[in-house]
Write an enzyme that holds these catalytic residues in place. Structure first.
Site, PDB file in Angstrom:
ATOM      1  N   HIS A 206       0.804  -1.220   0.000  1.00  0.00           N
ATOM      2  CA  HIS A 206       0.000   0.000   0.000  1.00  0.00           C
ATOM      3  C   HIS A 206       0.834   1.266   0.000  1.00  0.00           C
ATOM      4  CE1 HIS A 206       1.080  -0.302   4.194  1.00  0.00           C
ATOM      5  NE2 HIS A 206       0.930   1.000   4.206  1.00  0.00           N
TER       6      HIS A 206
HETATM    7  C1  UD1 Z   1      -2.011   5.686   5.040  1.00  0.00           C
HETATM    8  C2  UD1 Z   1      -0.698   6.025   5.737  1.00  0.00           C
HETATM    9  C3  UD1 Z   1       0.211   4.807   5.746  1.00  0.00           C
HETATM   10  C4  UD1 Z   1      -0.523   3.621   6.371  1.00  0.00           C
HETATM   11  C5  UD1 Z   1      -1.784   3.363   5.550  1.00  0.00           C
HETATM   12  C6  UD1 Z   1      -2.569   2.161   6.040  1.00  0.00           C
HETATM   13  C7  UD1 Z   1      -0.082   8.383   5.526  1.00  0.00           C
HETATM   14  C8  UD1 Z   1       0.871   9.340   4.912  1.00  0.00           C
HETATM   15  N1  UD1 Z   1       0.001   7.115   5.080  1.00  0.00           N
HETATM   16  O1  UD1 Z   1      -1.701   5.407   3.694  1.00  0.00           O
HETATM   17  O2  UD1 Z   1       1.367   5.084   6.517  1.00  0.00           O
HETATM   18  O3  UD1 Z   1       0.311   2.492   6.401  1.00  0.00           O
HETATM   19  O4  UD1 Z   1      -2.607   4.539   5.629  1.00  0.00           O
HETATM   20  O5  UD1 Z   1      -3.651   1.895   5.228  1.00  0.00           O
HETATM   21  O6  UD1 Z   1      -0.871   8.756   6.359  1.00  0.00           O
HETATM   22  N2  UD1 Z   1      -8.407   5.450   0.010  1.00  0.00           N
HETATM   23  C9  UD1 Z   1      -9.613   4.853  -0.181  1.00  0.00           C
HETATM   24  N3  UD1 Z   1     -10.384   4.570   0.911  1.00  0.00           N
HETATM   25  C10 UD1 Z   1      -9.989   4.890   2.167  1.00  0.00           C
HETATM   26  C11 UD1 Z   1      -8.758   5.536   2.357  1.00  0.00           C
HETATM   27  C12 UD1 Z   1      -7.967   5.797   1.262  1.00  0.00           C
HETATM   28  O7  UD1 Z   1     -10.007   4.546  -1.297  1.00  0.00           O
HETATM   29  O8  UD1 Z   1     -10.734   4.588   3.127  1.00  0.00           O
HETATM   30  C13 UD1 Z   1      -7.571   5.760  -1.172  1.00  0.00           C
HETATM   31  C14 UD1 Z   1      -7.844   7.138  -1.650  1.00  0.00           C
HETATM   32  O9  UD1 Z   1      -7.841   7.132  -3.021  1.00  0.00           O
HETATM   33  C15 UD1 Z   1      -6.654   7.931  -1.157  1.00  0.00           C
HETATM   34  C16 UD1 Z   1      -5.542   6.898  -1.153  1.00  0.00           C
HETATM   35  O10 UD1 Z   1      -6.208   5.658  -0.836  1.00  0.00           O
HETATM   36  O11 UD1 Z   1      -6.359   9.046  -1.930  1.00  0.00           O
HETATM   37  C17 UD1 Z   1      -4.486   7.164  -0.133  1.00  0.00           C
HETATM   38  O12 UD1 Z   1      -5.071   7.228   1.161  1.00  0.00           O
HETATM   39  P1  UD1 Z   1      -4.300   7.944   2.374  1.00  0.00           P
HETATM   40  O13 UD1 Z   1      -5.092   7.841   3.599  1.00  0.00           O
HETATM   41  O14 UD1 Z   1      -3.836   9.292   1.957  1.00  0.00           O
HETATM   42  O15 UD1 Z   1      -3.004   7.060   2.520  1.00  0.00           O
HETATM   43  P2  UD1 Z   1      -2.847   5.490   2.592  1.00  0.00           P
HETATM   44  O16 UD1 Z   1      -2.248   5.042   1.316  1.00  0.00           O
HETATM   45  O17 UD1 Z   1      -4.073   4.783   3.036  1.00  0.00           O
END
Ligand code: UD1
Length: 374
Positions: A206
């Site tokens: 991820h």
């Molecule tokens: C975040 C953390 C990472 C952690 C991970 C666990 C940061 C910088 N990164 O990464 O350290 O290991 O969470 O999952 O905080 N998205 C969805 N649904 C959701 C959440 C996210 O579809 O419920 C998608 C969205 O398109 C979003 C992308 O994932 O833009 C990234 O989500 P984000 O929360 O920014 O970071 P993670 O990759 O989840």
């Protein structure tokens, strides 16, 4: 009645929940302590976030900010605005606990530090020394403003001291992931293994470096497909929503993708695996604790004790290194027992002892209303 200790833990992304669960379990056992969750809403998918609450026995958050996704600056800024409004609407808590290194933890630490609320960082001092990782930037800033630092292992303590953190606020307390694995063992161990039976490996991905570029995934999946074929196993791949966007149609033979799994289901699946390939820090720790040989798809790890104990191998994203590490994992197995003596299921207890000692020592509960969120 004013609580003896009024603590708030900030959650927002999946890994926060496991750490918050270990603390909540301990806080709830002690009379006179009020512990509330503040949920930023960084993660909003049920499979990624809400679905973990019942598995982990977590209470409903006292605040839900509903911030959601966005570029780092926008997401962090929105969180800061919401957290500030929430915390300053009533009497401030004695301590704000931020677990891990996600944007929610960063936003909360910055707000609390400026509002004069002491910040306690769980998993303090972990460093990959790779500043291209957003999590590494977050950790360094959180540790710079926190008042109390809870480290999982000696490397964390060393890093904090090297960065000039006050030794008086550093506690070596172990890894709260071990607490939750142990506390929930009867629940996950009684679940059925994956349908279809037979030997299998697990893949999780991820991080920005591996999840955002479709070319990385397109290169990796055939390598794991070849590995699966060679060792006659299948590889189960619970896909993070972020990674889904880069996952090209068709997948790869022998690699079976599915939705992200709730905690108990995921741990059950992991516990029966012959090997796990991952870029997650939490999964590295959990695999080593469960005795499942781990191959880390990164050049570095924050948990160097997992490599030292022989349970974890750093392979990066190079196909030859992945194949060599995977073969070594299958041949040599999980290494020499738990990665650290303090990863013993009692980290949460040590953390809560230290917080009570620092913020509630000598206090008597007194009658008074402390705010609207009880
Ligand atoms: C975040 C953390 C990472 C952690 C991970 C666990 C940061 C910088 N990164 O990464 O350290 O290991 O969470 O999952 O905080 N998205 C969805 N649904 C959701 C959440 C996210 O579809 O419920 C998608 C969205 O398109 C979003 C992308 O994932 O833009 C990234 O989500 P984000 O929360 O920014 O970071 P993670 O990759 O989840």
């Amino acid at each position: 009645m004013t609580p003896l200790l009024d603590a708030v833990t900030v959650v927002g992304a999946r890994p926060n929940l496991v750490k918050a669960a270990a603390l909540h379990r301990q806080f709830s056992r002690r009379p006179g302590i009020r512990h509330r969750l503040l949920n930023t809403g960084q993660h909003y998918d049920e499979a990624l976030f809400g679905g973990h609450f019942p598995d982990l026995d977590l209470p409903r958050p006292a605040w839900n900010l509903g911030v959601g996704s966005g570029p780092h600056g926008m997401q962090t800024g929105r969180m800061m605005e919401g957290i500030e409004a929430a915390l300053l609407a009533g009497p401030p808590p004695d301590v704000l606990i931020v677990p891990g290194d996600v944007n929610s933890s960063l936003a909360a630490a910055l707000v609390a530090a400026k509002a004069g609320i002491p910040v306690a960082h769980v998993e303090a001092g972990l460093r990959s020394f790779d500043r291209t990782m957003p999590e590494e930037v977050n950790r360094r800033v959180i540790d710079a403003v926190a008042a109390v630092h809870f480290a999982t292992e000696e490397a964390g303590v060393r890093n904090l001291l090297a960065e000039g953190v006050d030794p008086g606020g550093i506690h070596l307390c172990g890894n709260v992931h071990a607490d939750v694995l142990e506390a929930t063992r009867p629940a996950w161990a009684s679940l059925d293994g994956p349908a279809g039976g037979g030997p299998y490996g697990v893949l999780t991905l991820h991080r920005q470096a591996s999840a955002d570029d479709p070319a990385v995934l397109a290169g990796l999946l055939p390598v794991l497909s070849g590995f699966a074929r060679r060792f006659s196993l299948r590889i189960l791949f619970p896909v993070h929503p972020r990674t889904l966007r880069s996952l090209q149609q068709g997948g790869a033979d022998g690699v079976e993708s599915c939705d992200s799994l709730p905690y108990l289901r995921f741990i059950r699946v992991l516990s029966g695996a012959s090997v796990v390939f991952t870029d997650s820090g939490g999964v590295q720790a959990e695999a080593c604790l469960l005795g499942v040989p781990c191959v880390t798809l990164r050049e570095s790890t924050e948990h160097e004790c997992t490599v030292g104990s022989g349970g974890n191998r750093l392979a990066g994203l190079n196909p030859d290194s992945i194949l060599r590490a995977g073969e070594d994992a299958l041949l040599r197995g999980p290494g020499s027992g738990p990665p650290h003596a303090l990863w013993d299921g009692r980290a949460g207890e040590r953390i809560v002892d230290a917080l009570v000692g620092r913020f509630a020592e000598g206090r008597e509960p007194v009658r008074a209303d402390r705010g609207a969120h009880a």
